[in-house]
Motif scaffolding. Structure first.
Motif, mmCIF file in Angstrom:
data_model
loop_
_atom_site.group_PDB
_atom_site.id
_atom_site.type_symbol
_atom_site.label_atom_id
_atom_site.label_comp_id
_atom_site.label_asym_id
_atom_site.label_seq_id
_atom_site.Cartn_x
_atom_site.Cartn_y
_atom_site.Cartn_z
ATOM 1 N N PRO A 27 0.802 -1.228 0.000
ATOM 2 C CA PRO A 27 0.000 0.000 0.000
ATOM 3 C C PRO A 27 0.841 1.287 0.000
ATOM 4 O O PRO A 27 0.449 2.285 -0.603
ATOM 5 C CB PRO A 27 -0.837 -0.108 1.277
ATOM 6 C CG PRO A 27 -0.929 -1.573 1.550
ATOM 7 C CD PRO A 27 0.404 -2.128 1.103
ATOM 8 N N HIS A 28 1.997 1.263 0.668
ATOM 9 C CA HIS A 28 2.868 2.443 0.670
ATOM 10 C C HIS A 28 3.431 2.695 -0.725
ATOM 11 O O HIS A 28 3.454 3.837 -1.203
ATOM 12 C CB HIS A 28 4.004 2.286 1.673
ATOM 13 C CG HIS A 28 3.542 2.165 3.082
ATOM 14 N ND1 HIS A 28 2.727 3.089 3.695
ATOM 15 C CD2 HIS A 28 3.774 1.210 4.007
ATOM 16 C CE1 HIS A 28 2.476 2.712 4.921
ATOM 17 N NE2 HIS A 28 3.093 1.568 5.143
ATOM 18 N N ALA A 31 0.665 3.960 -2.940
ATOM 19 C CA ALA A 31 0.349 5.364 -2.650
ATOM 20 C C ALA A 31 1.367 6.288 -3.308
ATOM 21 O O ALA A 31 1.001 7.316 -3.890
ATOM 22 C CB ALA A 31 0.318 5.594 -1.140
ATOM 23 N N ALA A 34 0.969 6.314 -7.133
ATOM 24 C CA ALA A 34 -0.302 6.926 -7.550
ATOM 25 C C ALA A 34 -0.192 8.441 -7.664
ATOM 26 O O ALA A 34 -0.942 9.069 -8.405
ATOM 27 C CB ALA A 34 -1.412 6.564 -6.567
ATOM 28 N N VAL A 35 0.762 9.040 -6.931
ATOM 29 C CA VAL A 35 0.867 10.509 -6.913
ATOM 30 C C VAL A 35 2.228 11.029 -7.357
ATOM 31 O O VAL A 35 2.396 12.241 -7.506
ATOM 32 C CB VAL A 35 0.563 11.077 -5.501
ATOM 33 C CG1 VAL A 35 -0.863 10.728 -5.096
ATOM 34 C CG2 VAL A 35 1.561 10.589 -4.471
ATOM 35 N N ASP A 49 -0.951 -1.938 -10.931
ATOM 36 C CA ASP A 49 -0.759 -2.731 -9.711
ATOM 37 C C ASP A 49 0.380 -3.733 -9.882
ATOM 38 O O ASP A 49 1.192 -3.919 -8.977
ATOM 39 C CB ASP A 49 -2.046 -3.465 -9.339
ATOM 40 C CG ASP A 49 -3.152 -2.537 -8.875
ATOM 41 O OD1 ASP A 49 -2.867 -1.351 -8.578
ATOM 42 O OD2 ASP A 49 -4.309 -2.994 -8.811
ATOM 43 N N THR A 78 3.248 7.916 9.825
ATOM 44 C CA THR A 78 3.029 8.545 8.521
ATOM 45 C C THR A 78 4.146 8.163 7.557
ATOM 46 O O THR A 78 5.329 8.409 7.814
ATOM 47 C CB THR A 78 2.965 10.079 8.652
ATOM 48 O OG1 THR A 78 1.922 10.412 9.565
ATOM 49 C CG2 THR A 78 2.707 10.738 7.311
ATOM 50 N N MET A 101 7.075 11.267 -0.860
ATOM 51 C CA MET A 101 5.698 11.632 -1.165
ATOM 52 C C MET A 101 5.688 13.142 -1.422
ATOM 53 O O MET A 101 6.389 13.890 -0.734
ATOM 54 C CB MET A 101 4.769 11.284 0.004
ATOM 55 C CG MET A 101 4.676 9.797 0.311
ATOM 56 S SD MET A 101 3.917 8.844 -1.025
ATOM 57 C CE MET A 101 2.203 9.353 -0.873
#
Length: 174
Positions: A27-28, A31, A34-35, A49, A78, A101
């Motif tokens: 998931p990290h 994430a 995705a951005v 994926d 976080t 991020m």
């Protein structure tokens, strides 16, 4: 059992925790990709994926095979990004690398995390040099290398055909 079982599970980095990725970190990675608006290890944001799974698997395998790799960076719980030492099989040498991020950029995270990795490389791994390879247009990364006390050691053309500045990073700057 791998030959590099001595790599740390975590490193402390001035209020950050760096830890080796596991399969549960998908998931990290998802994430981030995705951005992400930057290229990391030949990959850019908006990955499928399957591509994200491949990247995570590659990072885990890198640790197992070489005893070095990308740490995931956390402040508390976080997720902030990743930093570490990479040495792809087709690359001529290791490299300090990082990716963050977007919302964590400009807050000193890469500086603190990178300092911890550099210290680990010199003090624990016993390396006599730590370097990072910089594309000419990557101004933010160049500034980070300079904040870390890095100085251009040489220019080198890498297997991907890109000629980069190679920054030599010192043990620790004052």
């Amino acid at each position: 059992m791998n030959a590099h079982a001595t790599y740390p599970a975590t490193l402390d980095a001035e209020g950050l925790t760096l830890r080796v990725p596991t399969a549960q970190d998908l998931p990290h990675y998802a994430a981030f990709y995705a951005v992400s608006d930057v290229e990391v290890g030949g990959y850019r944001g908006n990955r499928t994926d399957a591509e994200v799974q491949t990247i995570l698997n590659r990072d885990i395998a890198h640790w197992e095979a070489k005893g070095i790799g990308i740490f995931l960076v956390f402040e508390g719980t976080t997720f902030m990004g990743g930093t570490g030492l990479a040495h792809p099989d087709d690359w001529p040498c290791h490299e300090l690398t990082w990716w963050l991020m977007p919302q964590t950029r400009g807050k000193g995270v890469a500086t603190r995390a990178s300092r911890a990795v550099i210290t680990w490389a010199y003090d624990t791994l016993g390396w006599d040099r730590v370097e990072t390879h910089m594309r000419d247009e990557n101004t933010p990364a160049r500034r980070l290398a300079e904040r870390l006390g890095g100085e251009i050691d040489r220019r080198q053309t890498f297997p991907d055909g890109v000629t980069r500045d190679v920054f030599l990073l010192p043990r620790r700057i004052a």
